[in-house]
Motif scaffolding. Structure first.
Motif, short mmCIF file in Angstrom:
data_model
loop_
_atom_site.label_atom_id
_atom_site.label_comp_id
_atom_site.label_asym_id
_atom_site.label_seq_id
_atom_site.Cartn_x
_atom_site.Cartn_y
_atom_site.Cartn_z
N SER A 73 0.84 -1.21 0.00
CA SER A 73 0.00 0.00 0.00
C SER A 73 0.86 1.25 0.00
O SER A 73 0.60 2.22 -0.73
N ALA A 74 1.92 1.26 0.81
CA ALA A 74 2.80 2.42 0.86
C ALA A 74 3.55 2.58 -0.46
O ALA A 74 3.76 3.71 -0.94
N LEU A 75 3.96 1.48 -1.06
CA LEU A 75 4.64 1.55 -2.34
C LEU A 75 3.70 2.11 -3.41
O LEU A 75 4.13 2.88 -4.29
N ALA A 76 2.42 1.76 -3.34
CA ALA A 76 1.45 2.31 -4.28
C ALA A 76 1.34 3.82 -4.15
O ALA A 76 1.26 4.55 -5.14
N VAL A 77 1.33 4.31 -2.91
CA VAL A 77 1.29 5.76 -2.69
C VAL A 77 2.51 6.42 -3.30
O VAL A 77 2.43 7.44 -4.00
N LEU A 78 3.68 5.85 -3.05
CA LEU A 78 4.92 6.40 -3.60
C LEU A 78 4.87 6.47 -5.12
O LEU A 78 5.17 7.51 -5.73
N ARG A 79 4.47 5.37 -5.75
CA ARG A 79 4.49 5.32 -7.21
C ARG A 79 3.40 6.19 -7.83
O ARG A 79 3.55 6.67 -8.95
N ARG A 80 2.32 6.40 -7.11
CA ARG A 80 1.23 7.21 -7.66
C ARG A 80 1.46 8.70 -7.46
O ARG A 80 1.15 9.52 -8.34
N TYR A 81 2.01 9.09 -6.31
CA TYR A 81 2.03 10.52 -5.96
C TYR A 81 3.41 11.16 -5.94
O TYR A 81 3.52 12.36 -5.70
N HIS A 82 4.47 10.40 -6.18
CA HIS A 82 5.79 11.01 -6.23
C HIS A 82 5.80 12.12 -7.30
O HIS A 82 5.33 11.91 -8.41
N PRO A 83 6.32 13.31 -6.96
CA PRO A 83 6.22 14.43 -7.91
C PRO A 83 7.04 14.26 -9.17
O PRO A 83 6.73 14.87 -10.20
N SER A 118 -4.18 -0.67 -10.65
CA SER A 118 -3.60 -1.02 -11.95
C SER A 118 -2.89 0.15 -12.61
O SER A 118 -2.21 -0.04 -13.63
N ASP A 119 -3.01 1.34 -12.02
CA ASP A 119 -2.24 2.47 -12.55
C ASP A 119 -0.78 2.42 -12.10
O ASP A 119 0.07 3.11 -12.67
N VAL A 120 -0.47 1.61 -11.09
CA VAL A 120 0.90 1.54 -10.59
C VAL A 120 1.50 0.14 -10.66
O VAL A 120 2.73 -0.01 -10.69
N PHE A 121 0.65 -0.89 -10.69
CA PHE A 121 1.14 -2.27 -10.73
C PHE A 121 0.59 -3.02 -11.93
O PHE A 121 -0.56 -2.82 -12.34
N ASP A 122 1.41 -3.89 -12.46
CA ASP A 122 1.00 -4.84 -13.49
C ASP A 122 0.88 -6.19 -12.80
O ASP A 122 1.86 -6.89 -12.58
N PHE A 123 -0.35 -6.54 -12.40
CA PHE A 123 -0.57 -7.75 -11.61
C PHE A 123 -0.45 -9.00 -12.49
O PHE A 123 -1.07 -9.09 -13.56
N ARG A 124 0.34 -9.96 -12.01
CA ARG A 124 0.54 -11.21 -12.73
C ARG A 124 0.45 -12.36 -11.72
O ARG A 124 1.08 -12.32 -10.67
N ALA A 125 -0.33 -13.37 -12.05
CA ALA A 125 -0.52 -14.49 -11.13
C ALA A 125 0.69 -15.41 -11.15
O ALA A 125 1.24 -15.71 -12.22
N LEU A 126 1.12 -15.84 -9.95
CA LEU A 126 2.15 -16.87 -9.86
C LEU A 126 1.59 -18.16 -10.42
O LEU A 126 0.45 -18.54 -10.15
N THR A 127 2.42 -18.86 -11.20
CA THR A 127 2.02 -20.14 -11.75
C THR A 127 3.12 -21.16 -11.43
O THR A 127 4.17 -20.82 -10.89
N ALA A 128 2.88 -22.41 -11.79
CA ALA A 128 3.85 -23.45 -11.51
C ALA A 128 5.18 -23.19 -12.19
O ALA A 128 6.21 -23.71 -11.78
N GLY A 129 5.17 -22.39 -13.24
CA GLY A 129 6.39 -21.92 -13.86
C GLY A 129 7.18 -23.03 -14.53
O GLY A 129 6.64 -24.09 -14.84
N PRO A 130 8.46 -22.78 -14.79
CA PRO A 130 9.15 -21.54 -14.42
C PRO A 130 8.77 -20.36 -15.32
O PRO A 130 8.34 -20.56 -16.45
N VAL A 131 8.95 -19.16 -14.78
CA VAL A 131 8.68 -17.95 -15.53
C VAL A 131 9.94 -17.08 -15.49
O VAL A 131 10.65 -17.06 -14.48
N ALA A 132 10.24 -16.43 -16.59
CA ALA A 132 11.39 -15.53 -16.64
C ALA A 132 10.99 -14.18 -16.05
O ALA A 132 10.02 -13.55 -16.50
N ILE A 133 11.72 -13.75 -15.02
CA ILE A 133 11.54 -12.41 -14.45
C ILE A 133 12.91 -11.76 -14.52
O ILE A 133 13.81 -12.09 -13.74
N GLY A 134 13.09 -10.87 -15.48
CA GLY A 134 14.41 -10.32 -15.73
C GLY A 134 15.36 -11.45 -16.06
O GLY A 134 15.05 -12.34 -16.87
N PRO A 135 16.55 -11.48 -15.44
CA PRO A 135 17.52 -12.53 -15.73
C PRO A 135 17.26 -13.83 -14.96
O PRO A 135 17.98 -14.81 -15.15
N PHE A 136 16.23 -13.82 -14.11
CA PHE A 136 15.96 -14.97 -13.25
C PHE A 136 14.94 -15.92 -13.86
O PHE A 136 14.00 -15.48 -14.54
#
Length: 258
Positions: free
Chosen positions: A72-82, A122-140
């Protein structure tokens, strides 16, 4: 930095403790910053290590507050940071979690039904469901495995360039732990309490159970986290060391290189 780096933003179990944040970690490689959990107090500690806008993605193992309250705090930061630095970081932070994360986190953020209608984060986060994977997240390569907890919860295995980190999330003893942790370089295991026959099943690991799981899985290193403020940390560590010599307690602010 080469390899994989793990930073402990917080490691208090179930609730924050005195000057101790709840669960939160950074996993970094090749300049990519992956947040793993964001429990109570962790956003404050994140700011001592990084600009929070440095996060490239966030993964939540489950949705108990000690693992996700500071979203919740991260959402405030990403939404209202000047002056958010969206020229170098994504406007919508990828957030991986259980499939009801969007609804649950929106309800935690919104003060009332009117606000819930106006925002779903959804204005600050791109929600993605965890799945059995594997899934590529950046280099991981990230694989999520269901574990034994009262709410939908996942353990996570994170692989990069021949190195592997496994994180139990919150879980009781279960077969999934060996699948999750088999042969990893580091097992970051919750150990919320000491071992006793009257502990409830399907909730948490004791130090003894974490040590046994690490030994069975053949991990190279065991790091214990998520110890509740009312629990004797030294007793938990002693239990784990009897099963897995060399086990260690993580400390808030510590950095580990795999």
């Amino acid at each position: 930095m080469s390899g994989v780096r793990l930073t402990i933003l917080g490691c208090s179990g179930s609730i924050p403790g005195p000057n101790a944040a709840a669960s939160g970690y950074l996993v970094e490689a090749d300049g990519f910053v992956l947040g793993l959990e964001l429990g109570n107090g962790t956003l404050a500690n994140l700011q001592t290590f990084r600009d929070p806008f440095d996060l490239d993605a966030l993964v939540l193992s489950h949705l108990h507050p000690d693992h996700c309250a500071d979203v919740s705090a991260l959402a405030v930061l990403r939404r209202y940071h000047p002056s958010p630095p969206y020229d170098r970081r994504p406007r919508h932070l990828p957030l991986y979690g259980p499939d009801d994360a969007k609804v649950r986190l929106t309800n935690a953020f919104a003060a009332n039904e009117i606000e819930r209608v106006e925002t779903d984060l959804s204005d600050v986060f791109d929600f993605r469901a965890l799945t059995a994977g594997p899934v590529a997240i950046g280099p991981f390569s990230v694989r999520a495995i269901r574990v034994d907890h009262p709410t939908p919860a996942f353990g996570l295995r994170i692989d990069h360039d021949g190195l592997a980190l496994a994180y139990t999330g919150d879980t009781g003893p279960c077969a999934a732990l060996e699948e999750l942790a088999g042969g990893v370089d580091v097992l970051l295991a919750e150990a919320s309490w000491t071992d006793a026959p009257d502990r409830p099943t399907g909730v948490h690991l004791s130090g003894k159970q974490a040590g046994k799981a690490a030994a069975r899985a053949g991990v190279r290193r065991l790091l214990l986290t998520h110890i509740a403020p009312w629990t004797d940390r030294d007793a938990v560590l002693a239990e784990a060391e009897r099963e897995f010599p060399g086990a260690a307690l993580v400390e808030q602010g510590a950095v580990y290189d795999l």
